[in-house]
Design a protein around this motif. Structure first.
Motif, mmCIF file in Angstrom:
data_model
loop_
_atom_site.group_PDB
_atom_site.id
_atom_site.type_symbol
_atom_site.label_atom_id
_atom_site.label_comp_id
_atom_site.label_asym_id
_atom_site.label_seq_id
_atom_site.Cartn_x
_atom_site.Cartn_y
_atom_site.Cartn_z
ATOM 1 N N GLY A 1 0.832 -1.215 0.000
ATOM 2 C CA GLY A 1 0.000 0.000 0.000
ATOM 3 C C GLY A 1 0.856 1.250 0.000
ATOM 4 N N SER B 1 1.607 3.262 -2.675
ATOM 5 C CA SER B 1 1.435 4.216 -3.784
ATOM 6 C C SER B 1 0.953 5.566 -3.274
ATOM 7 N N THR B 2 0.377 5.592 -2.075
ATOM 8 C CA THR B 2 -0.159 6.838 -1.497
ATOM 9 C C THR B 2 -0.018 6.777 0.035
ATOM 10 N N ILE C 1 0.298 6.806 4.041
ATOM 11 C CA ILE C 1 1.332 6.475 5.040
ATOM 12 C C ILE C 1 2.385 5.548 4.421
ATOM 13 N N ARG D 1 -1.974 -1.249 -6.325
ATOM 14 C CA ARG D 1 -2.550 -1.581 -7.636
ATOM 15 C C ARG D 1 -2.125 -0.612 -8.733
ATOM 16 N N THR D 2 -1.962 0.685 -8.397
ATOM 17 C CA THR D 2 -1.818 1.708 -9.441
ATOM 18 C C THR D 2 -0.361 1.878 -9.870
ATOM 19 N N THR E 1 -3.367 -6.620 -7.218
ATOM 20 C CA THR E 1 -4.354 -6.464 -6.144
ATOM 21 C C THR E 1 -4.211 -7.526 -5.054
ATOM 22 N N MET E 2 -4.359 -7.105 -3.832
ATOM 23 C CA MET E 2 -4.274 -7.992 -2.674
ATOM 24 C C MET E 2 -5.580 -8.766 -2.446
ATOM 25 N N ASN F 1 0.567 -2.825 5.188
ATOM 26 C CA ASN F 1 -0.040 -1.512 5.392
ATOM 27 C C ASN F 1 -1.256 -1.244 4.499
ATOM 28 N N VAL G 1 -4.817 -1.140 2.469
ATOM 29 C CA VAL G 1 -6.185 -1.222 2.984
ATOM 30 C C VAL G 1 -7.144 -1.037 1.813
ATOM 31 N N TYR H 1 -14.530 -2.352 8.127
ATOM 32 C CA TYR H 1 -13.110 -2.017 8.319
ATOM 33 C C TYR H 1 -12.649 -2.435 9.712
ATOM 34 N N LYS I 1 -9.655 -5.109 11.115
ATOM 35 C CA LYS I 1 -8.534 -4.692 11.969
ATOM 36 C C LYS I 1 -8.509 -5.496 13.274
ATOM 37 N N GLY J 1 -4.403 6.654 15.204
ATOM 38 C CA GLY J 1 -5.649 7.425 15.248
ATOM 39 C C GLY J 1 -5.913 8.003 13.862
ATOM 40 N N ILE K 1 -5.258 10.064 10.705
ATOM 41 C CA ILE K 1 -4.043 10.548 10.041
ATOM 42 C C ILE K 1 -4.436 11.283 8.755
ATOM 43 N N THR L 1 -4.139 11.418 5.633
ATOM 44 C CA THR L 1 -3.986 10.937 4.252
ATOM 45 C C THR L 1 -5.221 11.368 3.456
ATOM 46 N N ARG M 1 -7.239 9.717 1.570
ATOM 47 C CA ARG M 1 -8.398 8.827 1.731
ATOM 48 C C ARG M 1 -9.137 9.118 3.041
HETATM 49 P P1 NDP Z 1 -4.405 5.098 1.686
HETATM 50 O O1 NDP Z 1 -5.795 4.892 1.182
HETATM 51 O O2 NDP Z 1 -3.774 6.425 1.505
HETATM 52 O O3 NDP Z 1 -3.469 4.015 0.985
HETATM 53 C C1 NDP Z 1 -3.918 2.712 0.864
HETATM 54 C C2 NDP Z 1 -2.924 1.962 0.017
HETATM 55 O O4 NDP Z 1 -3.412 0.632 -0.198
HETATM 56 C C3 NDP Z 1 -2.722 2.590 -1.350
HETATM 57 O O5 NDP Z 1 -1.390 2.471 -1.742
HETATM 58 C C4 NDP Z 1 -3.611 1.744 -2.246
HETATM 59 O O6 NDP Z 1 -3.108 1.820 -3.552
HETATM 60 C C5 NDP Z 1 -3.455 0.365 -1.604
HETATM 61 N N1 NDP Z 1 -4.564 -0.527 -1.906
HETATM 62 C C6 NDP Z 1 -5.896 -0.263 -1.817
HETATM 63 N N2 NDP Z 1 -6.606 -1.318 -2.219
HETATM 64 C C7 NDP Z 1 -5.709 -2.279 -2.560
HETATM 65 C C8 NDP Z 1 -5.841 -3.605 -3.083
HETATM 66 N N3 NDP Z 1 -7.033 -4.154 -3.338
HETATM 67 N N4 NDP Z 1 -4.706 -4.300 -3.334
HETATM 68 C C9 NDP Z 1 -3.480 -3.756 -3.099
HETATM 69 N N5 NDP Z 1 -3.294 -2.505 -2.611
HETATM 70 C C10 NDP Z 1 -4.412 -1.783 -2.372
HETATM 71 O O7 NDP Z 1 -4.391 4.611 3.203
HETATM 72 P P2 NDP Z 1 -3.697 5.257 4.495
HETATM 73 O O8 NDP Z 1 -2.316 5.645 4.160
HETATM 74 O O9 NDP Z 1 -4.632 6.243 5.082
HETATM 75 O O10 NDP Z 1 -3.686 3.988 5.473
HETATM 76 C C11 NDP Z 1 -2.553 3.147 5.592
HETATM 77 C C12 NDP Z 1 -2.797 2.190 6.737
HETATM 78 O O11 NDP Z 1 -3.001 2.939 7.940
HETATM 79 C C13 NDP Z 1 -4.030 1.316 6.557
HETATM 80 O O12 NDP Z 1 -3.782 0.012 7.014
HETATM 81 C C14 NDP Z 1 -5.060 1.994 7.440
HETATM 82 O O13 NDP Z 1 -6.051 1.117 7.898
HETATM 83 C C15 NDP Z 1 -4.192 2.508 8.567
HETATM 84 N N6 NDP Z 1 -4.815 3.593 9.304
HETATM 85 C C16 NDP Z 1 -5.004 4.810 8.678
HETATM 86 C C17 NDP Z 1 -5.647 5.827 9.359
HETATM 87 C C18 NDP Z 1 -5.874 7.172 8.756
HETATM 88 O O14 NDP Z 1 -6.562 7.995 9.390
HETATM 89 N N7 NDP Z 1 -5.329 7.468 7.576
HETATM 90 C C19 NDP Z 1 -6.154 5.622 10.726
HETATM 91 C C20 NDP Z 1 -5.872 4.338 11.279
HETATM 92 C C21 NDP Z 1 -5.223 3.365 10.576
HETATM 93 P P3 NDP Z 1 -3.940 1.484 -4.887
HETATM 94 O O15 NDP Z 1 -5.253 2.157 -4.772
HETATM 95 O O16 NDP Z 1 -3.056 1.989 -5.967
HETATM 96 O O17 NDP Z 1 -4.040 -0.005 -4.909
#
Ligand code: NDP
Length: 287
Positions: free
Chosen positions: A35, A37-38, A40, A60-61, A86-87, A113, A115, A177, A181, A210, A212, A214, A216
């Motif tokens: 995860g 590509s964007t 954390i 994925r992207t 894709t995961m 990481n 999601v 979600y 977790k 908590g 963050i 990002t 999304r």
């Molecule tokens: P983002 O949505 O910014 O990033 C998610 C990443 O997962 C992207 O790189 C996305 O890339 C990839 N992804 C999504 N779907 C798939 C798939 N089907 N297969 C493979 N990769 C996939 O998430 P955050 O950075 O916000 O979150 C990162 C982690 O931190 C997560 O586990 C989240 O649960 C956790 N977290 C985040 C919080 C927050 O407030 N941001 C709070 C608590 C926990 P692509 O779309 O290109 O596949």
């Protein structure tokens, strides 16, 4: 008076005796970040690059991964590469790990990481969505761990699992979600116990985050949550520190994650009402 005082002295001694993080700890280490590509994950890749790690990222992207890899090379990564896919597909999850074996010759740290996309609102009863999200957010973490274990045992490496407050206490509006977790906590905390019993020197760090900032998360919840979002670059660095120091659990930020969770066993209803009070309920759709 004496007992609390002794408790404070012991706590102080415990924390001052803890090893401190140095970026050299991750220099030359072979790390997978999922995860990335964007959000954390992307920030973790940049920190690792500055520290001189070998980085294998996935999501994925492809176009985004390409840019992250280019930036990692500019920042000083020992090497940087990506695999897109894709995961939802467990064969792909295993393939990513095999690539580390082929191109890096082993693995020191597996950072789980990624999601999958879910909705923010009242539970809509869609069982199929929960199944799909469990595959992405939970089963692929398990599949990657199983594939990576021989390499991690050899390197006495680390598994870093990115979770959430929503994986420790019930959170409304993210039911699917949260379920995924909580599953991570059950699996990885139990596995850690077995590692202890079997003297397997692979650390498992469960990261409790908590809100963050990002894209999304802000898009999903900034309008509804009454708490400020913490910076993703700082969060990413704290996760890496926790993994390198082989912490059992990492709480980012401590005051807004660990401290409220202390209420879980002695005042669960108070904690749950504190969680509910963080939302602007009038802005949630009726579902
Ligand atoms: P983002 O949505 O910014 O990033 C998610 C990443 O997962 C992207 O790189 C996305 O890339 C990839 N992804 C999504 N779907 C798939 C798939 N089907 N297969 C493979 N990769 C996939 O998430 P955050 O950075 O916000 O979150 C990162 C982690 O931190 C997560 O586990 C989240 O649960 C956790 N977290 C985040 C919080 C927050 O407030 N941001 C709070 C608590 C926990 P692509 O779309 O290109 O596949």
């Amino acid at each position: 008076i004496l007992i609390p005082f002794l408790g404070l002295v012991l706590a102080f001694w415990f924390y001052s005796a803890r090893e401190t993080f140095k970026p050299e700890m991750l220099k030359g280490k072979r790390v997978i970040v999922t995860g990335a590509s964007t959000g954390i994950g992307e920030e973790m890749a940049y920190h690792l690059a500055r520290m001189g790690s070998h980085i294998l990222i996935t999501a994925r992207t492809e176009s985004k991964l390409q840019k992250v890899v280019e930036r990692c090379r500019e920042l000083g990564a020992a090497s940087a590469q990506y695999i897109s896919g894709t995961m939802e597909d467990m064969a792909f999850a295993e393939h990513v790990v095999k690539e580390a074996q082929t191109s890096l010759g082993g693995l020191d740290m597996l950072i789980l990481n990624h999601v999958g996309t879910s909705y923010f609102g009242y539970f809509d009863g869609d069982v199929g969505h929960i199944r799909k999200l469990l595959e992405i957010n939970f089963l692929s973490y398990v599949a990657m761990t199983v594939s990576a274990l021989p390499m991690l045992k050899e390197s006495e490496g680390s598994i870093v699992v990115v979770s959430s407050m929503a994986g420790k206490v019930g959170f409304p509006f993210t039911v699917p979600y949260s379920a995924t977790k909580f599953a991570l906590d059950g699996f990885f905390s139990s596995l850690r116990q077995e590692f202890h019993i079997q003297n397997i020197n692979v650390s498992i760090t469960l990261c409790i985050l908590g809100f963050i900032d990002t894209e999304r998360a802000l898009h999903a919840a900034a309008d509804v949550l009454l708490v400020p979002a913490a910076p993703r670059a700082e969060c990413a660095l704290e996760i890496l520190k926790g993994g390198a120091l082989r912490y059992r659990e990492l709480y980012y930020r401590y005051g807004s994650t660990r401290l409220p969770l202390l209420l879980r066993d002695c005042a669960a209803e108070l904690l749950e009402s504190m969680v509910r009070s963080r939302y602007r309920l009038d802005r949630i759709g009726s579902g």
